[in-house]
Structure formats: C-alpha cells, structure tokens
Scaffold this active site. Structure first.
Site, mmCIF file in Angstrom:
data_model
loop_
_atom_site.group_PDB
_atom_site.id
_atom_site.type_symbol
_atom_site.label_atom_id
_atom_site.label_comp_id
_atom_site.label_asym_id
_atom_site.label_seq_id
_atom_site.Cartn_x
_atom_site.Cartn_y
_atom_site.Cartn_z
ATOM 1 N N SER A 65 1.347 1.771 -6.435
ATOM 2 C CA SER A 65 2.037 2.683 -7.352
ATOM 3 C C SER A 65 3.489 2.874 -6.967
ATOM 4 O O SER A 65 3.829 2.921 -5.773
ATOM 5 C CB SER A 65 1.351 4.049 -7.342
ATOM 6 O OG SER A 65 2.082 4.958 -8.141
ATOM 7 N N TYR A 102 -1.020 11.185 -2.579
ATOM 8 C CA TYR A 102 -1.126 9.929 -3.332
ATOM 9 C C TYR A 102 -0.078 8.924 -2.852
ATOM 10 O O TYR A 102 -0.370 7.729 -2.694
ATOM 11 C CB TYR A 102 -0.955 10.246 -4.827
ATOM 12 C CG TYR A 102 -1.135 9.063 -5.738
ATOM 13 C CD1 TYR A 102 -2.408 8.543 -6.001
ATOM 14 C CD2 TYR A 102 -0.040 8.475 -6.367
ATOM 15 C CE1 TYR A 102 -2.569 7.461 -6.854
ATOM 16 C CE2 TYR A 102 -0.195 7.397 -7.216
ATOM 17 C CZ TYR A 102 -1.465 6.890 -7.464
ATOM 18 O OH TYR A 102 -1.616 5.816 -8.301
#
Ligand SMILES: NC(=O)c1ccc[n+]([C@@H]2O[C@H](COP(=O)([O-])OP(=O)(O)OC[C@H]3O[C@@H](n4cnc5c(N)ncnc54)[C@H](O)[C@@H]3O)[C@@H](O)[C@H]2O)c1
Length: 308
Positions: free
Chosen positions: A148, A161
């Site tokens: 990501s 995250y």
C-alpha cells in the site's frame, strides 16, 4: 504483445471474497486459471469466497473456496492444501487479504496493531511460505504481495497499517531474492481503489490533510477494474520482473522504488558536525541508484570509499 493466459495454471487469492481480491479472482479465472478463492468463513462455515466460486463456475471457470484465516500458519497451510487437493498444484499466489483498524497513533491499542499485523503481514508471510515448497519443486512461481501507498508514502491515522504494509515491501524484497534461483518471481502491487470493506472506521483526518478537492477529482476514475491489469501481468508467465513494486490506481500505472544517493564518503573520522555540514551532499538525489539487494548497497559503499 501476446495474449496473457493462465491456461493450466492454479492461482490462490487470499481475501478474494470481496473488493479488489474478488476482481482478481474473476479476471484470473476468465483467463483460464483455476482459482482458489480464500476469505474468512461466515458463521455457518461457508463464506463470501463461496459466492465468488459460484460466480466463476457460472461463467464456465474452475474455482474452489478456502474459508480459512490467513493469519495463522495452519490457516495458510489449509489454503494451499485446498489448491493441491483440488487442482494438484499452485503457480500463482496473491497475498491480498487485509484489514484496517484506523486511528491516530496514540489511539492504536495493541489489539488493533496485532489484528492488522496478523492479517496484512503475517498472513502474507504464512501464505507464501505454505506455497513455497510446491513452487520450488516445480521451479516456477509468481507471487504478488499486495502492499500500500500507506506503507510506502504514509498518511495520517493508520500507523498500524503503515507498519504492516512497510513490512509487505520488505517481505517482497526478501522473497524475490530467495526465489530467484528457484524460478519464483515476487513483486508488489500497491493499489488505490474504492473503500475497503474490512475497516471498522474511516481513516481520520482526510478533511484536514488531503488537498482540497483531490479525492473528488480522482473518484470517477478509481474503479477497482483499473487496478486488475497490473495484478494480472505480475501474476502471469509473461512477467519477467522480480523484486519490484508498482502502483496502480485510476488507470495510472507506475513503479515505486527505494533508491540510494551517491552520498558523502567521509572516511571513518567524521563527527556529527561534519555530517550536519554535508547534509546537502548526503541528500542530493543526483546520480541515485536503485539497489536490487543488500549486496548492491555494499558495492555502492565500496565504490564511494574507492575500495571497489
Ligand atoms: N482499496 C484500496 O484502496 C487499497 C489500497 C491499498 C492497499 N489495499 C489492500 O488491498 C487489499 C484488498 O483491498 P480491498 O479494498 O479489496 O479490501 P476489502 O476489505 O474489501 O477486502 C479484503 C478482504 O480480505 C478478507 N480478510 C480479512 N481478514 C482475513 C483473514 N484473516 N483471512 C482471510 N481473508 C481475510 C476480508 O474478509 C475481505 O474480503 C487489502 O489487503 C488492502 O489492504 C487496498
């Protein structure tokens, strides 16, 4: 360019029951792959993966569901076993399962860190590891580690995250190195597409930090289907790359890399003040390189010292 086909190949897609993963499954199956669709089980043992399998079969494709968690070694092994039992082998592994538990740094409790690391990072680790012996045996494999931009470039409100996804990049690099001599190619895909279903609260602070109007301008183009072509290429026989990362969103495809500046070779008697005085040289991007691995970095150090 030749048509990309997965005829005769078996692909595993974790978290394939919804969102981007579902799209990857449908496209891989449409191109001839037998697909193991993994996702979490529902209360009765069946899960969203079964719906995707039904969709693939209705379109004439071959698929099997693996309703297991990726976040334990046993779960990941069961997913790979489903591929071996049902289709006899594995060629492609897409580590796509993910969750977000967002909040500003000081709000992230250990359980919200653990869940995200368990699914996003340990899940990818265990799934790739479970498939590895079969890929080594056949001297062929394509692993696509989903990462990501949140891990590579950062934003607010998702430090757990970002930590997991930064780890996804490191995992990809390590597996690319170890896989090369076994014919296993490993790359990362960093998508941006409409909202993840498996987050319990939005990332806080968009209104504060995102440039005004940017999300609205991009929204019409950010279809999930605009990510899939890069996934399909990286998963295919046509792919000859390894150890690279690519961004895909809204129909824009780009390489993401970690580079190294030529730096400043001071010898071994520099003081902190000397470092401070040479920051411009240390940080100068002119002539940067992109090391493939740690040995390229050591070579660069030797070059800078003139001991090459
Ligand atoms: N959507 C984006 O913009 C975006 C951006 C960057 C990265 N990603 C990553 O891409 C992947 C797919 O994103 P998405 O938007 O489709 O998300 P999504 O939440 O819609 O899909 C993720 C899937 O993973 C499954 N999953 C969660 N925990 C699991 C577990 N323990 N075992 C097996 N499956 C599990 C979920 O049930 C869900 O179906 C995720 O890993 C996400 O982190 C997405």
């Amino acid at each position: 360019v030749d048509e990309i086909s997965f005829d005769g190949q078996v692909a595993i897609v974790t978290g394939g029951g919804r969102g981007l993963g579902r799209g990857y499954c449908l496209e891989l199956a449409a191109r001839g792959a037998s697909v193991v669709v993994n996702d979490l089980p529902g209360p009765d043992g069946r899960g969203v993966a079964d719906d995707v399998v039904a969709e693939i079969e209705a379109a004439g494709g071959a698929a099997a569901a693996a309703n297991e968690t990726v976040s334990t070694r046993e779960g990941a092994q069961a997913i790979v076993r489903a591929a071996l039992d049902r289709f006899g082998t594995v060629d492609v592994v897409v580590t796509n399962a993910g969750v977000m538990r967002n909040g500003y740094f000081e709000e992230i409790t250990p359980d919200r860190l653990d869940l995200v690391l368990d699914v996003c990072l340990r899940g990818a680790f265990f799934t790739a590891q479970a498939a590895w012996p079969e890929l080594r045996r056949k001297r062929y494999g394509r692993i696509v580690v989903i990462g990501s931009a949140g891990g590579m470039f950062a934003m607010q409100g998702e430090a757990n995250y970002a930590a997991a996804r930064g780890g996804s990049y490191g995992l990809m690099k390590a597996l690319a190195f170890e896989g090369a001599e076994h014919g296993i190619l490993v790359n990362a895909l960093l998508p941006v597409a409409p909202g993840m279903s498996s987050m319990d609260a939005p990332v806080p602070g968009w209104e504060t930090y995102a440039p005004a109007g940017l999300m609205e301008r991009l929204a019409p183009f950010q279809r999930r289907e605009a990510v899939t072509p890069m996934l399909v290429y990286l998963a295919s026989r046509a792919c000859t790359l390894t150890g690279e990362a690519f961004s895909a969103s809204a129909g824009r495809y780009a390489r993401v890399f970690v580079g190294l500046t030529p730096g400043w070779a001071a010898g071994d008697d520099a003081r902190a003040e000397d470092v401070a005085a040479h920051l411009d040289e240390i940080r100068d991007l002119d002539g940067f390189t992109v090391p493939r691995n740690l040995y390229d970095e050591l070579e660069a150090i030797a070059d800078a010292l003139g001991v090459a």
